[in-house]
Write a protein that holds these residues in place. Structure first.
Motif, PDB file in Angstrom:
ATOM      1  N   ILE A   1       0.772  -1.151   0.070  1.00 27.31           N
ATOM      2  CA  ILE A   1      -0.043   0.041   0.178  1.00 27.31           C
ATOM      3  C   ILE A   1       0.773   1.156   0.222  1.00 27.31           C
ATOM      4  O   ILE A   1       0.817   2.144  -0.954  1.00 27.31           O
ATOM      5  CB  ILE A   1      -0.810   0.077   1.171  1.00 27.31           C
ATOM      6  CG1 ILE A   1      -1.893  -1.303   1.177  1.00 27.31           C
ATOM      7  CG2 ILE A   1      -1.851   1.376   1.278  1.00 27.31           C
ATOM      8  CD1 ILE A   1      -2.455  -1.621   2.534  1.00 27.31           C
ATOM      9  N   ALA A   2       1.958   1.372   0.866  1.00 26.17           N
ATOM     10  CA  ALA A   2       2.893   2.693   0.824  1.00 26.17           C
ATOM     11  C   ALA A   2       3.498   2.768  -0.196  1.00 26.17           C
ATOM     12  O   ALA A   2       3.595   3.907  -0.685  1.00 26.17           O
ATOM     13  CB  ALA A   2       4.096   2.051   1.841  1.00 26.17           C
ATOM     14  N   ARG A   3       3.871   1.618  -1.020  1.00 28.93           N
ATOM     15  CA  ARG A   3       4.365   1.835  -2.349  1.00 28.93           C
ATOM     16  C   ARG A   3       3.702   2.400  -3.589  1.00 28.93           C
ATOM     17  O   ARG A   3       4.041   3.107  -4.260  1.00 28.93           O
ATOM     18  CB  ARG A   3       4.979   0.413  -2.838  1.00 28.93           C
ATOM     19  CG  ARG A   3       5.989   0.647  -4.183  1.00 28.93           C
ATOM     20  CD  ARG A   3       6.281  -0.845  -4.665  1.00 28.93           C
ATOM     21  NE  ARG A   3       7.018  -1.754  -3.790  1.00 28.93           N
ATOM     22  CZ  ARG A   3       7.353  -3.026  -4.139  1.00 28.93           C
ATOM     23  NH1 ARG A   3       6.627  -3.642  -5.203  1.00 28.93           N
ATOM     24  NH2 ARG A   3       7.817  -3.682  -3.021  1.00 28.93           N
ATOM     25  N   ALA A   4       2.232   1.785  -3.463  1.00 26.56           N
ATOM     26  CA  ALA A   4       1.308   2.459  -4.346  1.00 26.56           C
ATOM     27  C   ALA A   4       1.020   3.877  -4.109  1.00 26.56           C
ATOM     28  O   ALA A   4       0.933   4.628  -5.141  1.00 26.56           O
ATOM     29  CB  ALA A   4       0.097   1.732  -4.300  1.00 26.56           C
ATOM     30  N   THR A   5       1.083   4.291  -2.846  1.00 28.37           N
ATOM     31  CA  THR A   5       0.690   5.708  -2.575  1.00 28.37           C
ATOM     32  C   THR A   5       1.871   6.573  -2.927  1.00 28.37           C
ATOM     33  O   THR A   5       1.669   7.536  -3.694  1.00 28.37           O
ATOM     34  CB  THR A   5       0.622   6.029  -1.040  1.00 28.37           C
ATOM     35  OG1 THR A   5      -0.295   4.944  -0.443  1.00 28.37           O
ATOM     36  CG2 THR A   5       0.253   7.286  -0.720  1.00 28.37           C
ATOM     37  N   SER A   6       3.227   6.059  -2.553  1.00 27.43           N
ATOM     38  CA  SER A   6       4.223   6.703  -2.780  1.00 27.43           C
ATOM     39  C   SER A   6       4.528   7.029  -4.390  1.00 27.43           C
ATOM     40  O   SER A   6       4.757   8.103  -4.962  1.00 27.43           O
ATOM     41  CB  SER A   6       5.428   5.744  -2.360  1.00 27.43           C
ATOM     42  OG  SER A   6       6.595   6.509  -2.474  1.00 27.43           O
ATOM     43  N   ARG A   7       4.186   5.902  -5.173  1.00 26.70           N
ATOM     44  CA  ARG A   7       4.414   6.028  -6.609  1.00 26.70           C
ATOM     45  C   ARG A   7       3.332   7.009  -7.253  1.00 26.70           C
ATOM     46  O   ARG A   7       3.792   8.028  -8.158  1.00 26.70           O
ATOM     47  CB  ARG A   7       3.808   4.733  -7.403  1.00 26.70           C
ATOM     48  CG  ARG A   7       5.154   4.074  -7.360  1.00 26.70           C
ATOM     49  CD  ARG A   7       5.027   2.763  -8.174  1.00 26.70           C
ATOM     50  NE  ARG A   7       6.075   1.843  -8.099  1.00 26.70           N
ATOM     51  CZ  ARG A   7       6.063   0.586  -8.577  1.00 26.70           C
ATOM     52  NH1 ARG A   7       5.095  -0.063  -9.220  1.00 26.70           N
ATOM     53  NH2 ARG A   7       7.249  -0.169  -8.157  1.00 26.70           N
ATOM     54  N   ALA A   8       2.078   7.031  -6.787  1.00 26.05           N
ATOM     55  CA  ALA A   8       1.154   8.030  -7.170  1.00 26.05           C
ATOM     56  C   ALA A   8       1.562   9.352  -7.066  1.00 26.05           C
ATOM     57  O   ALA A   8       1.477  10.418  -7.494  1.00 26.05           O
ATOM     58  CB  ALA A   8      -0.465   7.574  -6.611  1.00 26.05           C
ATOM     59  N   GLU A   9       2.033   9.423  -5.675  1.00 24.36           N
ATOM     60  CA  GLU A   9       2.092  10.775  -5.197  1.00 24.36           C
ATOM     61  C   GLU A   9       3.547  11.507  -5.710  1.00 24.36           C
ATOM     62  O   GLU A   9       3.790  12.473  -6.250  1.00 24.36           O
ATOM     63  CB  GLU A   9       2.358  10.981  -3.525  1.00 24.36           C
ATOM     64  CG  GLU A   9       2.666  12.238  -3.168  1.00 24.36           C
ATOM     65  CD  GLU A   9       2.340  12.429  -1.739  1.00 24.36           C
ATOM     66  OE1 GLU A   9       1.916  11.383  -0.866  1.00 24.36           O
ATOM     67  OE2 GLU A   9       2.660  13.609  -1.142  1.00 24.36           O
TER      68      GLU A   9
END
Lengths: 177, 177
Positions: free
Chosen positions: B153-161
Motif C-alpha cells: 500500500i505504501a508503495r502504491a501511494t508513494s508512486r502516485a504521489e
DNA sequence: GGAGGATACATCGGTATCGATGTATAGAGG
DNA sequence: CCTCTATACATCGATACCGATGTATCCTCC
C-alpha cells in the motif's frame, strides 16, 4: 498507538526500552517520530497496568537496562486490542498500519479477516475530502491543483489497498473454511 | 494541524465555530475526527494570539453565533505556516494533506513548489517500515502477509504521489520561469 | 588523554486533545 | 403537546505527548 506498538514488539521477545525505541522508530519513525519522553512514560503506564514486567539487568552496558517482558495479561490485552481496534485505528492510516504490523499475533485467521473487513467497509463507503453540499467531489471537479492532488493520491492508495484487502481476506477465508 | 485548518478556512470567508467544525469534519473527519472540545479551545488560542477576531451575532439562530474573521496577523501567520511547515507536516500524511488543502493561499508559485519539493525529497529517500539491519526490506522479502500489505500500500501511494508531485512542480515552474 | 558519540534511562513543564457533560433555542414529527 | 434532533457554544478533568534537560557509562578516534 504507541502502546500497541510496545505490546506488539514485546510479544515476540523481551526487549529493553532503548531497543524498543529503535524498533518503533524504524516502524513509524520516518512518518511520525516518537520522543523518548513519550516512550518511557508509556512503558511505565503499561507496567503499572500489569501488562508488562521489568527486570533490571545491571552492568552490561552504560546505564542498567530494564528488560521488559510481556505478562500473560499483556499478551491478552494485545490480542484484545488487535481483535477489537477502536474506530480511529481503522480510519487513521498511521494507526491502521500499526494494527497491521502486529495483526499476525492474532492466531485466529477469521478474527484477522474480521479486522480487515472493518477496514474494507470503511474504504468502500463513498467519502471525499471535499463536498459540494452532500455530494463528494471528484478530482476532476476541482480547480485547485493541490486539492486535486489530495484526491488523486487518496484514490491511488484506496485502490491499492482495496485490492490487497480483498485478496488477503479471500486467502484467509480459504485457509480456514 | 487543527489551527492550520481553522486559519485556512477563515482565509476564504468569515465563519462561526459550528460551520468551521462541519468543514473540518468534511476535510479530515472521516480519517481523524475532531472533537468540539478541541475546536473551541483552539479558536480561543488563535483569538488570544490575535490571529482572528470574534464578532458576536445575536439572535439569528439558537445560541448566539460568534463570527470569526482572520486578522491581518492571522493571514500572515497562515502564509508563514504554509511556506515553512514543520517536518512533521511534511512526513505525516494527515498533516501533509492539510497543508495541501490550503497551499493555494500562498500566492507565490515558487514558494508553493518549494513546499512540494520538501515532500518530494522526503518520499525519494529510501525508507521502509521494516529493516534487516540497515537495509530496508521489500514486500517480497516478508513472510507476514499483513506487513507485506503495509509495504504494498505504501508503495502504491508513494508512486502516485511522486508522479503527481513531479508533474505539479513542473507546471508551477513553467508558470513562473 | 580528551572529545565526541552511542547507549540507556529519567524528570519536568507546558500544551493539545479527548470524553463527558451542560445550557439554550429552533424546528420537525408524532 | 411533547420529544427528538440540529444548531451553537462552553467547561472540566484526565491524559498523552513533546521539547528541553539531566545523568552516567562505554567506546572510538584523533
Amino acid at each position: 498507538m504507541l502502546e500497541l506498538a510496545i505490546l506488539g514488539f514485546l510479544y515476540d521477545a523481551p526487549l529493553h526500552g532503548y531497543e524498543l525505541r529503535k524498533r518503533i522508530t524504524a516502524l513509524t519513525g520516518h512518518v511520525k517520530p516518537v520522543a523518548e519522553s513519550t516512550l518511557y512514560p508509556a512503558i511505565k503506564r503499561l507496567e503499572k497496568a500489569d501488562l508488562l514486567a521489568r527486570a533490571t539487568q545491571p552492568g552490561s552496558v552504560a546505564a542498567p537496562r530494564h528488560v521488559l517482558t510481556l505478562t500473560e495479561t499483556g499478551r491478552n490485552e494485545l490480542c484484545r486490542r488487535l481483535a477489537e481496534p477502536a474506530q480511529r485505528d481503522i480510519t487513521d492510516e498511521n494507526r491502521w498500519f500499526t494494527v497491521l504490523a502486529f495483526l499476525r499475533h492474532l492466531d485466529d485467521p477469521s478474527a484477522q479477516a474480521a479486522v480487515l473487513r472493518r477496514r474494507l467497509a470503511f474504504l468502500e463507503e463513498p467519502a471525499s475530502f471535499f463536498y459540494s453540499g452532500d455530494r463528494p467531489l471528484r478530482a476532476e471537479e476541482l480547480d485547485d491543483p493541490f486539492r486535486r492532488g489530495i484526491l488523486t493520491i487518496a484514490r491511488a492508495t484506496s485502490r491499492a489497498e482495496l485490492a490487497w484487502l480483498r485478496a488477503t481476506i479471500d486467502s484467509l477465508d480459504a485457509g480456514s473454511p
